[in-house]
Each structure stands twice: as C-alpha cells, then as structure tokens.
Write a protein that holds these residues in place. Structure first.
Motif, PDB file in Angstrom:
ATOM      1  N   LEU A 249      -7.204 -17.280 -67.620  1.00 15.70           N
ATOM      2  CA  LEU A 249      -6.728 -17.463 -66.251  1.00 15.70           C
ATOM      3  C   LEU A 249      -6.776 -18.919 -65.795  1.00 15.70           C
ATOM      4  O   LEU A 249      -6.200 -19.262 -64.760  1.00 15.70           O
ATOM      5  N   TYR A 250      -7.466 -19.785 -66.542  1.00 18.14           N
ATOM      6  CA  TYR A 250      -7.630 -21.171 -66.108  1.00 18.14           C
ATOM      7  C   TYR A 250      -6.300 -21.893 -65.872  1.00 18.14           C
ATOM      8  O   TYR A 250      -6.191 -22.678 -64.914  1.00 18.14           O
ATOM      9  N   PRO A 251      -5.266 -21.675 -66.708  1.00 18.06           N
ATOM     10  CA  PRO A 251      -4.011 -22.389 -66.450  1.00 18.06           C
ATOM     11  C   PRO A 251      -3.370 -22.056 -65.100  1.00 18.06           C
ATOM     12  O   PRO A 251      -2.491 -22.807 -64.645  1.00 18.06           O
ATOM     13  N   GLN A 252      -3.799 -20.993 -64.451  1.00 19.15           N
ATOM     14  CA  GLN A 252      -3.250 -20.636 -63.147  1.00 19.15           C
ATOM     15  C   GLN A 252      -3.924 -21.392 -62.001  1.00 19.15           C
ATOM     16  O   GLN A 252      -3.451 -21.318 -60.859  1.00 19.15           O
ATOM     17  N   LEU A 253      -5.012 -22.092 -62.285  1.00 19.35           N
ATOM     18  CA  LEU A 253      -5.745 -22.809 -61.250  1.00 19.35           C
ATOM     19  C   LEU A 253      -5.122 -24.197 -61.079  1.00 19.35           C
ATOM     20  O   LEU A 253      -5.341 -25.084 -61.900  1.00 19.35           O
ATOM     21  N   THR A 254      -4.370 -24.376 -60.023  1.00 22.56           N
ATOM     22  CA  THR A 254      -3.628 -25.622 -59.827  1.00 22.56           C
ATOM     23  C   THR A 254      -4.334 -26.603 -58.903  1.00 22.56           C
ATOM     24  O   THR A 254      -3.813 -27.679 -58.635  1.00 22.56           O
ATOM     25  N   LEU A 255      -5.508 -26.261 -58.405  1.00 20.75           N
ATOM     26  CA  LEU A 255      -6.238 -27.159 -57.512  1.00 20.75           C
ATOM     27  C   LEU A 255      -6.812 -28.337 -58.296  1.00 20.75           C
ATOM     28  O   LEU A 255      -6.975 -28.268 -59.518  1.00 20.75           O
ATOM     29  N   PRO A 256      -7.155 -29.446 -57.621  1.00 27.28           N
ATOM     30  CA  PRO A 256      -7.764 -30.579 -58.326  1.00 27.28           C
ATOM     31  C   PRO A 256      -9.136 -30.211 -58.892  1.00 27.28           C
ATOM     32  O   PRO A 256      -9.938 -29.561 -58.205  1.00 27.28           O
ATOM     33  N   VAL A 257      -9.398 -30.635 -60.117  1.00 24.49           N
ATOM     34  CA  VAL A 257     -10.677 -30.372 -60.775  1.00 24.49           C
ATOM     35  C   VAL A 257     -11.166 -31.661 -61.422  1.00 24.49           C
ATOM     36  O   VAL A 257     -10.437 -32.290 -62.195  1.00 24.49           O
ATOM     37  N   ASP A 306     -19.320 -40.073 -57.143  1.00 15.93           N
ATOM     38  CA  ASP A 306     -17.967 -40.625 -57.238  1.00 15.93           C
ATOM     39  C   ASP A 306     -16.949 -39.535 -57.552  1.00 15.93           C
ATOM     40  O   ASP A 306     -15.832 -39.537 -57.013  1.00 15.93           O
ATOM     41  N   ALA A 307     -17.315 -38.596 -58.430  1.00 16.26           N
ATOM     42  CA  ALA A 307     -16.395 -37.506 -58.777  1.00 16.26           C
ATOM     43  C   ALA A 307     -16.142 -36.603 -57.577  1.00 16.26           C
ATOM     44  O   ALA A 307     -15.009 -36.141 -57.370  1.00 16.26           O
ATOM     45  N   ILE A 308     -17.175 -36.338 -56.789  1.00 13.69           N
ATOM     46  CA  ILE A 308     -16.997 -35.532 -55.583  1.00 13.69           C
ATOM     47  C   ILE A 308     -16.058 -36.243 -54.615  1.00 13.69           C
ATOM     48  O   ILE A 308     -15.142 -35.622 -54.034  1.00 13.69           O
ATOM     49  N   ASP A 309     -16.242 -37.539 -54.447  1.00 20.12           N
ATOM     50  CA  ASP A 309     -15.361 -38.301 -53.560  1.00 20.12           C
ATOM     51  C   ASP A 309     -13.923 -38.298 -54.075  1.00 20.12           C
ATOM     52  O   ASP A 309     -12.965 -38.206 -53.287  1.00 20.12           O
ATOM     53  N   ARG A 310     -13.757 -38.406 -55.383  1.00 20.50           N
ATOM     54  CA  ARG A 310     -12.395 -38.341 -55.959  1.00 20.50           C
ATOM     55  C   ARG A 310     -11.778 -36.966 -55.690  1.00 20.50           C
ATOM     56  O   ARG A 310     -10.592 -36.862 -55.340  1.00 20.50           O
ATOM     57  N   ALA A 311     -12.571 -35.914 -55.883  1.00 21.45           N
ATOM     58  CA  ALA A 311     -12.055 -34.568 -55.643  1.00 21.45           C
ATOM     59  C   ALA A 311     -11.645 -34.404 -54.180  1.00 21.45           C
ATOM     60  O   ALA A 311     -10.603 -33.810 -53.879  1.00 21.45           O
ATOM     61  N   ALA A 312     -12.469 -34.935 -53.281  1.00 21.76           N
ATOM     62  CA  ALA A 312     -12.139 -34.839 -51.860  1.00 21.76           C
ATOM     63  C   ALA A 312     -10.841 -35.577 -51.546  1.00 21.76           C
ATOM     64  O   ALA A 312      -9.982 -35.083 -50.800  1.00 21.76           O
ATOM     65  N   ALA A 313     -10.669 -36.757 -52.143  1.00 23.19           N
ATOM     66  CA  ALA A 313      -9.445 -37.526 -51.912  1.00 23.19           C
ATOM     67  C   ALA A 313      -8.230 -36.811 -52.491  1.00 23.19           C
ATOM     68  O   ALA A 313      -7.170 -36.735 -51.843  1.00 23.19           O
ATOM     69  N   ARG A 314      -8.367 -36.282 -53.693  1.00 23.93           N
ATOM     70  CA  ARG A 314      -7.246 -35.577 -54.342  1.00 23.93           C
ATOM     71  C   ARG A 314      -6.869 -34.324 -53.557  1.00 23.93           C
ATOM     72  O   ARG A 314      -5.696 -33.936 -53.550  1.00 23.93           O
ATOM     73  N   ALA A 315      -7.850 -33.701 -52.891  1.00 24.04           N
ATOM     74  CA  ALA A 315      -7.583 -32.496 -52.107  1.00 24.04           C
ATOM     75  C   ALA A 315      -7.116 -32.802 -50.696  1.00 24.04           C
ATOM     76  O   ALA A 315      -6.846 -31.872 -49.915  1.00 24.04           O
ATOM     77  N   GLY A 316      -7.058 -34.085 -50.332  1.00 23.13           N
ATOM     78  CA  GLY A 316      -6.626 -34.454 -48.995  1.00 23.13           C
ATOM     79  C   GLY A 316      -7.691 -34.313 -47.951  1.00 23.13           C
ATOM     80  O   GLY A 316      -7.394 -34.301 -46.744  1.00 23.13           O
ATOM     81  N   LEU A 317      -8.959 -34.247 -48.365  1.00 23.76           N
ATOM     82  CA  LEU A 317     -10.061 -34.137 -47.415  1.00 23.76           C
ATOM     83  C   LEU A 317     -10.559 -35.513 -46.991  1.00 23.76           C
ATOM     84  O   LEU A 317     -11.365 -35.598 -46.052  1.00 23.76           O
ATOM     85  N   ARG A 318     -10.141 -36.564 -47.699  1.00 24.23           N
ATOM     86  CA  ARG A 318     -10.542 -37.932 -47.369  1.00 24.23           C
ATOM     87  C   ARG A 318      -9.294 -38.764 -47.166  1.00 24.23           C
ATOM     88  O   ARG A 318      -8.392 -38.713 -47.989  1.00 24.23           O
TER      89      ARG A 318
END
Length: 318
Positions: A249-257, A306-318
C-alpha cells in the motif's frame, strides 16, 4: 538464546515458588511506577487509557516511540528542541509506558494507529506531521494509510517498515512460546537487575554512547513490568505479517515523507528498510546519516529537527 534456556530451566525449578515470584514482581512494579509517573495526560479512549505528553504551540507534531520504549525517549531532549514552533504530542504506544494494551490487537500497528488517532482527536489534532521511530515508523505509516487526507507529512526515523528476511531468535522467540510467556516476564520482573537494562540500552545506542542522564530518566523499570514485557514481545514478534500487508500500500501514500536512517544501524538495517521504503513512496526524501546507529534522535538530534522542518515546509505548514 542462552538467556531463554536459562529462564526456562529456572522457571521449571521455581514452579513451586510462583506466589513469591509474583509478589516480588508486583512490589518492584509498584516501585517503578511510583518512580516514573506519567509526564502528561491520561486519555480515556473507549475503555483504553492512552498516555499523551503535550507541549508547545504551532502545527501538530505526533511522536511515536520504538520497541521497549515510551514517550520519555522524546521528552528527554527532543521535545525541548521543537516546542517553540510545534505543538508536540508524544504518545506511549499501546501496551507500553502508561498506555493500556489492546488485547489481541496490541501487536497490530494498524490498530495502534487507529487508537492513537482517536486519542489525538480528543486533543483536537488536525493535519499532523507524524514521526515514528523504529517500530513507531510502522505505526506512523499505518496512521497515514488510514487517514491520508488528514495527515500532513511523515518523518520515519530508523523505521522498521518493510518485511525482513529470516526469523527472530533468542528472547523474542522464547517469550512467544507458552512456557516463555508464563515464566519469562515474572522472573525477569522479579529478579533481573536494572544493570541488565543498562547493558541492553548500550547495545541499542551503539556506536553512539548512552547520553548522560538518559538511563536515569527513561524509566527502565517501566519496561520491565510483566505486561510491558508481554506487549513488547508480541509487537516485535508479530510485526512482520502486518508489514507484508502494509508494504504493497505504500505507493498509494502521496504525502511528503522524510526518511532518516543511520548507516551503522545493525538493529534495523537501512538497506532492508529505509532504502526500499524510499523507493516505494512517491514523495519520499531519504537521508542516510553517516556514523549513526539506531538512535539518531539522540546521536544527531539536529538532523531530526531539520527533517521535521523540511516535512512541515513540504506540507505547506511553514
């Protein structure tokens, strides 16, 4: 394996001493629980108690610990690095720390994710970043799989996320037997010195040293309670069949990781887990951390931040 055989022999030898062993185990458990009380909220989710440590303000960030652990692994240091810009929610996973087991579903990372999402709903969590370490990585992926539109991003740290070759041996194989389940946890809870836990932790952290003060803070005693032993062993022994179901099922997960893994991790090797996971996910960024073992949240905490901050930016939270 020698530990398992020794416990079996000792268990048969102490068969007539069951009440004394149970009394000793119960007394130690009460002492451990008094020494390491909950640090956060005890939420009632149906008939199940879930422990959540909540600090900070900002986008919601869920932290899910690994095997044998509890939320103190994150509150030792990492939460303080994040609470100035995230509302950080560190859960004890079911059966560990101060969270109740969930019966036959305790070993099911999908059921764990569903229960923790219900707890997060009580806290008003919306579109969280979900970080999972080790076993918690599987729970984080299950969280996103069950709520893809309500999960902003994932951060997988040393994640046990792919079906691995071979079989478990030694302690986990033994504790999965009827004899092991009956005699192992009571004897260890009653008799094992806490120094054994320190030695095990040193192996988990290798090649990095144990951070000063960590052993005194984490609450090894919480992990040596009888039901904690049983829940943890069931989760580790039972994880692989669930990963066989989850991995397609992983290929169906399109969110930033964001995926982070130490190149010296011999407990959950990157080539077995992180690398194929990165290939399977449509929007994954893989960071291999040179020289790091299984616990980079302590060995290189800035890389995790840093990875959490990148994830937040990629998700549009930052």
């Amino acid at each position: 394996m020698r530990l398992a055989l020794g416990l079996a022999v000792l268990g048969m030898g102490l068969a007539g001493c069951g009440r004394a062993v149970d009394a000793r185990a119960g007394a130690r458990e009460a002492g451990f629980e008094a020494q390491f009380p909950p640090t956060g909220h005890l939420l009632e989710v149906g008939s199940t108690t879930i422990h959540a440590h909540v600090e900070g303000t900002g986008p919601d960030l869920i932290l899910l610990h690994g095997a044998s652990g509890n939320s103190r692994d994150f509150t030792f240091d990492l939460v303080d690095r994040l609470k100035d810009r995230y509302r950080v929610i560190a859960f004890d996973r079911p059966g560990l720390g101060w969270s109740d087991p969930i019966g036959a579903q305790t070993a099911n990372p999908i059921a764990q994710a569903e229960l923790l999402r219900a707890a997060a709903d009580q806290l008003g969590v919306r579109d969280p970043i979900v970080l999972g370490h080790s076993y918690g990585g599987a729970v984080a992926l299950a969280w996103a799989a069950r709520a893809p539109s309500d999960t902003a991003a994932l951060v997988i740290v040393s994640g046990a996320t792919m079906p691995w070759p071979g079989d478990l041996t030694g302690w986990y194989a033994f504790i999965g037997t009827p004899l092991g389940d009956r005699v192992g946890p009571p004897l260890l809870t009653a008799l094992a010195p806490l120094a054994l836990g320190d030695a095990i932790m040193a192996g988990i952290f290798a090649p990095q040293p144990l951070p000063p003060g960590y052993a005194d803070y984490i609450g090894v005693g919480l992990a040596v309670r009888r039901e904690n032993y049983r829940a943890n062993a069931a989760q580790i022994s039972g994880l692989r069949p669930y990963l066989r179901v989850m991995a397609p099922l992983y290929p169906q997960l399109t969110l930033p990781v964001e995926i982070l893994h130490g190149d010296q991790d011999t407990i959950v090797p990157a080539f077995v887990h992180a690398e194929p996971l990165a290939r399977a996910l449509p929007d994954a960024a893989l960071t291999i951390l040179p020289g790091q073992g299984h616990m980079p949240q302590h060995g290189d905490p800035q890389a995790i931040v840093d990875a959490i901050d990148r994830a937040a930016a990629r998700a549009g939270l930052r």
